[in-house]
Design a protein around this motif. Sequence first.
Motif, PDB file in Angstrom:
ATOM      1  N   SER A 233       0.827  -1.211   0.000  1.00  0.00           N
ATOM      2  CA  SER A 233       0.000   0.000   0.000  1.00  0.00           C
ATOM      3  C   SER A 233       0.857   1.255   0.000  1.00  0.00           C
ATOM      4  N   LEU A 247      -8.269   5.767 -11.089  1.00  0.00           N
ATOM      5  CA  LEU A 247      -7.078   5.030 -10.697  1.00  0.00           C
ATOM      6  C   LEU A 247      -6.701   4.089 -11.833  1.00  0.00           C
ATOM      7  N   VAL A 287      -8.154  -3.987  -5.336  1.00  0.00           N
ATOM      8  CA  VAL A 287      -7.695  -2.628  -5.047  1.00  0.00           C
ATOM      9  C   VAL A 287      -8.613  -2.020  -3.997  1.00  0.00           C
ATOM     10  N   LEU A 289      -9.345   1.272  -1.094  1.00  0.00           N
ATOM     11  CA  LEU A 289      -9.127   2.637  -0.623  1.00  0.00           C
ATOM     12  C   LEU A 289      -9.518   2.688   0.839  1.00  0.00           C
ATOM     13  N   ILE A 346      -4.118   3.663  -0.484  1.00  0.00           N
ATOM     14  CA  ILE A 346      -4.510   2.723  -1.532  1.00  0.00           C
ATOM     15  C   ILE A 346      -3.665   1.468  -1.373  1.00  0.00           C
ATOM     16  N   LEU A 363      -2.857   7.715  -9.880  1.00  0.00           N
ATOM     17  CA  LEU A 363      -4.127   8.356  -9.521  1.00  0.00           C
ATOM     18  C   LEU A 363      -4.276   9.625 -10.348  1.00  0.00           C
TER      19      LEU A 363
END
Length: 593
Positions: A233, A247, A287, A289, A346, A363
């Motif tokens: 991350s 993303l 993925v 967040l 992330i 991003l």
Amino acid sequence: MAASSSIFLVYFLLPLFSTATLHSTSSLYRPQLLTQPESLPNNATPTIFFEVTKPIKLPKTKSCSYLVLEHDFGFTYGKPPVLANYTPPLNCAFQNFAKIVLEWRATCKGRQFDRIFGVWVSGVEIFRSCTAEPTANGIFWTVKKDITRYSSLLMTNQTIAVYLGNIVDSTYTGVYRVKIFVHFYPAEVKHSYDELKLSEFDSGADLIIPISRNLQLNDGLWFEIENSTDVQSKDFKIPPNVYKAVLEVYVSFHENDESWYANPPNEYISSNNLTIPGNGAFREVVVSLDEMVVGVVWPFTVIYTGGVNPLFWRPITGIGSFDLPSYDIEITPLLGKILDGSTHNISFRVADALNVWYIDANLHLWLDGKSKKTEGKLLKYSCSPLSFSLLRNFTGLDGSFITNASRSITLTGWVKSSYGTITTKSSQGLSYSNYMVMGNEGNLQIVDQIIEFNDTVYAMTPSSSVHSLESFKRFLFQWYSDNVDQGNQSYASISNLTLGLDEKRVKASKYGSSVSSVNNLQTAQGYMLVKGQLVVKGLGSTQQIYKYNDDSCCYSRNISSSNYTVLYDKVSNSCSKSTRSPWPLRIGKWLPG
């Protein structure tokens, strides 16, 4: 096939299961193989390698070009990336560029495995690829990639980083001699109001934040996912006036998971006392967040240039191997959660992963120039659990396995900016099917796999008009491999391969629409005689049909090669009316909820 972080830096994926793998003739691991000179054609000129794809559509304006980096990659394995200072070229008048193209040129001579490599601009990955495998007479290859979406980075001073891990010694003699150019193409003419309105929704991002490793580390800027519990991350913070966010995720797979799509279940491996890569044939890049799953990637089955039968990919390389795809995840509906001025995170993981996966992301952020602060709210979040099933039916080394999976993720949220309050709904729908057969005492393997990967984004403006982007992808993979013991520590490997990629895309709004489609089908057949770690002779033949069409043009290419020779190459830029017909649009049929 592409470089990785062990002494098995790069290996040829052949065979998945062979007499060598299961019985007495060699290793229980997929062997590293080198090509004997007698298996190569006897010619004196370098071979030009290439990936079949459509030419980049360029404006008629004259480009200005910039040599970004020139370097010989030899003793670079396990070392930091090669760095270069980047300054926007002084000979380009600064204006809106219609197109920016990266060009990779490389030569190599001798003997060398294929190597994965990446190009980053201040930590933002803009290109990931696999090298071609050289011959004693030398090879040359060029890749051109449209990098217009990274234009905001390329207008200011930056640091270019290139990692290509390579080993040169008495056995591996090939040095990759590389030049990287960037070509800038100014816009031809001013566009109409409607064209500007449509392009405004799809214009390049104002800011791109790298979700990658530190420049000073060895082995590239990508994160390394080593197993199914490994999570990598990075923290980040966004400006307060963002109104759109996407993303972009780069993915490649190596070592024990280089052929994940053909790995058998662990029960098969343990019951037969095998020491081969397992965990089954399904992988999912997840993925998150702030620990919330926001999207997944079920990747295309890229075969690197040493894969299956290395003689397939000379001179035509596998789909996506010279320009590995990236995958976009729309996270605009989540802006309300990260527009608070705080640091967020992330992260990446890969379900059932084996060592090793290389993953990083960019991003892309769009900034509201007329507002110091935007605000937003997540209205709805739906992430279905992964639906997964595995049917096993085997006795000893022979049997069959059926794997199915599906997943859907939907995000809905609004963002208030100077453009008004825009409600965005993004969704992913994925399905997976893999049918695997093992026969001939484990020496024969058949794999038939299909992935459907559909993404949709709808953005409703205050005037109730809808901007939409719909992408429907289908990934096809079929593989037949049989291996016959030839005695004297040698075996014959016979293989057939089919790779397919279909995609349809629609961009639309009340100002207009654009429709495009790609149909890319590749088949290959061949055999090799392998003794020890050497391919002493063999043959590879490849055929490919590539078709692209949109509202303004069509392009098709039908090509075939065998034993380093192109047998035919038919290119067409015309198409019938039927191939241009757009498929039905869905504008106005979506309401938030």
